[in-house]
Design a protein around this motif. Sequence first.
Motif, short mmCIF file in Angstrom:
data_model
loop_
_atom_site.label_atom_id
_atom_site.label_comp_id
_atom_site.label_asym_id
_atom_site.label_seq_id
_atom_site.Cartn_x
_atom_site.Cartn_y
_atom_site.Cartn_z
N ASP A 47 0.87 -1.18 0.00
CA ASP A 47 0.00 0.00 0.00
C ASP A 47 0.90 1.23 0.00
O ASP A 47 1.85 1.31 0.78
CB ASP A 47 -0.89 0.03 1.25
CG ASP A 47 -1.98 -1.03 1.20
OD1 ASP A 47 -2.50 -1.29 0.10
OD2 ASP A 47 -2.30 -1.59 2.26
N SER A 48 0.62 2.17 -0.90
CA SER A 48 1.49 3.34 -1.05
C SER A 48 0.64 4.60 -1.07
O SER A 48 -0.14 4.82 -1.99
CB SER A 48 2.28 3.24 -2.36
OG SER A 48 3.02 2.04 -2.41
N PRO A 49 0.79 5.46 -0.05
CA PRO A 49 0.02 6.70 -0.04
C PRO A 49 0.49 7.65 -1.13
O PRO A 49 1.62 7.55 -1.63
CB PRO A 49 0.29 7.28 1.35
CG PRO A 49 1.52 6.63 1.83
CD PRO A 49 1.63 5.31 1.12
N GLU A 50 -0.34 8.58 -1.50
CA GLU A 50 0.00 9.58 -2.51
C GLU A 50 1.30 10.29 -2.11
O GLU A 50 1.51 10.64 -0.96
CB GLU A 50 -1.13 10.60 -2.62
CG GLU A 50 -0.86 11.68 -3.66
CD GLU A 50 -2.01 12.65 -3.80
OE1 GLU A 50 -1.80 13.69 -4.45
OE2 GLU A 50 -3.10 12.39 -3.25
N GLY A 51 2.19 10.44 -3.09
CA GLY A 51 3.46 11.13 -2.86
C GLY A 51 4.59 10.27 -2.36
O GLY A 51 5.74 10.70 -2.34
N GLN A 52 4.30 9.04 -1.93
CA GLN A 52 5.35 8.14 -1.45
C GLN A 52 6.15 7.59 -2.61
O GLN A 52 5.60 7.30 -3.68
CB GLN A 52 4.76 6.99 -0.65
CG GLN A 52 5.81 5.99 -0.16
CD GLN A 52 5.20 4.89 0.68
OE1 GLN A 52 4.29 5.14 1.48
NE2 GLN A 52 5.68 3.68 0.51
N GLN A 53 7.46 7.43 -2.41
CA GLN A 53 8.28 6.83 -3.46
C GLN A 53 7.99 5.33 -3.54
O GLN A 53 7.95 4.64 -2.53
CB GLN A 53 9.76 7.07 -3.19
CG GLN A 53 10.63 6.63 -4.35
CD GLN A 53 12.08 7.02 -4.17
OE1 GLN A 53 12.60 7.00 -3.07
NE2 GLN A 53 12.73 7.37 -5.25
N VAL A 54 7.79 4.87 -4.76
CA VAL A 54 7.49 3.46 -5.02
C VAL A 54 8.63 2.88 -5.85
O VAL A 54 9.08 3.50 -6.81
CB VAL A 54 6.15 3.32 -5.78
CG1 VAL A 54 5.86 1.85 -6.08
CG2 VAL A 54 5.02 3.95 -4.99
N ARG A 55 9.12 1.72 -5.46
CA ARG A 55 10.20 1.04 -6.18
C ARG A 55 9.65 -0.25 -6.78
O ARG A 55 9.10 -1.08 -6.08
CB ARG A 55 11.34 0.71 -5.23
CG ARG A 55 12.50 -0.04 -5.86
CD ARG A 55 13.57 -0.41 -4.86
NE ARG A 55 13.95 0.68 -4.00
CZ ARG A 55 14.95 1.53 -4.25
NH1 ARG A 55 15.66 1.39 -5.36
NH2 ARG A 55 15.24 2.48 -3.41
#
Length: 156
Positions: A47-55
């Motif tokens: 789960d990734s909130p808006e603005g979080q860096q995703v790899r």
Amino acid sequence: NDSYQDQPVASTLLFKAPAALPAGTLRAVTVDRDGATELLGQDDIPDSPEGQQVRVTLGESFDLRASRERTAFEANKGARTMDEAFRITLGNGGDTARTVTVREHPNRWNAWKLVSSSVRPDKRTPDTLEFAIDVPAHGKAVLDYRVRYTWLAKDE
């Protein structure tokens, strides 16, 4: 392991989540020269909130290779220091220059410092050095660095 030769390099996509993304499989696609959709790779993301860096790890690069060797090791028990140096060689067999992120983890002891480096690290944390290395098309690039570990008498 202190040395490895001719290892593949993982191809990774980094981006900031444009909106909240639920955990699951993310597929990265592109359009090839003929206009057809082509899968670059896929990876599971949390789960990734808006603005979080995703790899997203897309897989192994076809064109990039890496080797790592320890080039020096010196321990001075009286001074309570240990120096260790490494050379990372990156090869690019492709037609396009690439930037490769090299992550190294000085893990012999918790008190360490970077003594010298042929490329300035982009990022340092208590357990990681991160270098961005530009590798020319059909060429090679080399990173040399040295770390010094120190300890106190009570640690012996």
